[in-house]
Write a protein that holds these residues in place. Structure first.
Motif, PDB file in Angstrom:
ATOM      1  N   LYS A  56     -96.693   2.856 -13.455  1.00 37.25           N
ATOM      2  CA  LYS A  56     -96.106   1.802 -12.612  1.00 37.25           C
ATOM      3  C   LYS A  56     -95.084   0.994 -13.411  1.00 37.25           C
ATOM      4  O   LYS A  56     -93.988   0.699 -12.923  1.00 37.25           O
ATOM      5  N   SER A  61     -93.732   6.154  -9.531  1.00 36.52           N
ATOM      6  CA  SER A  61     -94.715   5.761  -8.524  1.00 36.52           C
ATOM      7  C   SER A  61     -95.006   6.871  -7.527  1.00 36.52           C
ATOM      8  O   SER A  61     -94.239   7.824  -7.378  1.00 36.52           O
ATOM      9  N   ASP A  62     -96.139   6.717  -6.861  1.00 38.94           N
ATOM     10  CA  ASP A  62     -96.561   7.608  -5.785  1.00 38.94           C
ATOM     11  C   ASP A  62     -97.376   6.759  -4.830  1.00 38.94           C
ATOM     12  O   ASP A  62     -98.361   6.118  -5.244  1.00 38.94           O
ATOM     13  N   GLU A  63     -96.997   6.721  -3.558  1.00 39.94           N
ATOM     14  CA  GLU A  63     -97.694   5.869  -2.600  1.00 39.94           C
ATOM     15  C   GLU A  63     -99.144   6.261  -2.416  1.00 39.94           C
ATOM     16  O   GLU A  63     -99.960   5.474  -1.925  1.00 39.94           O
TER      17      GLU A  63
END
Length: 265
Positions: A56, A61-63
């Motif tokens: 982060k 990022s990855d939701e």
């Protein structure tokens, strides 16, 4: 980058985890009847969390990460319960389901129920159609249990994760953050597993299986997911009747892969 960070984190964290698990309650006989820590996979939880935090800060990022983190906590928790308190008198998915129908909850049954709930929770957050929710839920559940089935010999589940993860990275399309974080941790952990210094346990195999399950539903289209699902169903049908370890031992190629890193065992 995140792969290397995860790898280095596991190298450090597993050293402390081994010290914590060196207690009678955590020691169980392995397949050679040698007492070793049974729930070494608990090291994956802090490793994955810290790697996710670092990613982060790096702007990677990855939701799906928050959902994934919640899911691995719960699956690792029920895996830990099964590792420490598990009753081995009931075996196989069918056996645990039969016990549930007779109103008797085994630790394996608890693991299966929570596995389905977690898989459903993930699916409703990533699926738009009812059919996708159903297929994704079953796919994630079976992938999680598949890695449990493999974790009967040193390094076997970790090797399977490695090979499948590589295939997913080469053939899949999408965000690979979750897969890369866990893959880095697996490569750092596997030497201890291969040397039978510590067991991955359901505590860890649940996380590896869940990771592959989530990755399969995120990285592939519906038709590919059906093919993977058919394979997993076939594997589960076979393992209800036959020993997976014996199948591997009788196949020269599979046995060769299984013995890599284990020396003369």
């Amino acid at each position: 980058m995140i792969f290397i960070i995860s790898f280095l984190l596991m190298i450090v964290i597993q050293k402390f985890i081994i010290q914590i698990l060196d207690k009678d309650v955590c020691l169980k006989p392995n397949y050679k009847n040698v007492l070793i820590p049974v729930c070494g996979g608990i090291a994956f939880v802090p490793t994955i969390f810290i790697a996710a935090i670092v990613s982060k800060f790096l702007g990677i990022s990855d939701e799906m990460t928050p959902i994934f983190l919640v899911s691995i906590i719960l699956m690792s928790y029920v895996g830990l319960i099964d590792d420490i308190l598990g009753d081995r008198s009931v075996r196989g998915l069918k056996g645990h389901i039969k016990s549930l129908l007779n109103m008797k909850l085994t630790t394996g049954g608890l693991k299966a129920v929570i596995g389905v709930i977690v898989s459903f929770y993930i699916s409703i957050n990533i699926s738009n159609r009812l059919v996708d929710i159903i297929v994704n839920t079953i796919l994630i559940s079976l992938f999680t249990n598949f890695l449990n089935l493999l974790d009967l010999r040193p390094g076997r589940a970790c090797k399977a994760f490695f090979f499948i993860a590589i295939i997913f990275l080469l053939a899949g399309t999408g965000n690979f953050l979750i897969l890369l974080i866990v893959l880095g941790a697996v490569i750092a952990f596997v030497p201890l597993d291969l040397k039978a210094k510590i067991m991955l346990g359901d505590t860890g195999s649940n996380i590896l299986g869940l990771t592959l399950g989530i990755s399969s539903v995120l990285l592939f289209n519906f038709n590919i997911k059906l093919i993977i699902l058919a394979f997993l169903i076939l594997i589960h049908i076979i393992t209800e009747k036959y020993s997976l370890s014996k199948i591997i031992e009788k196949n020269k190629f599979l046995n060769y892969l299984d013995m890599i890193g284990r020396g003369r065992d």
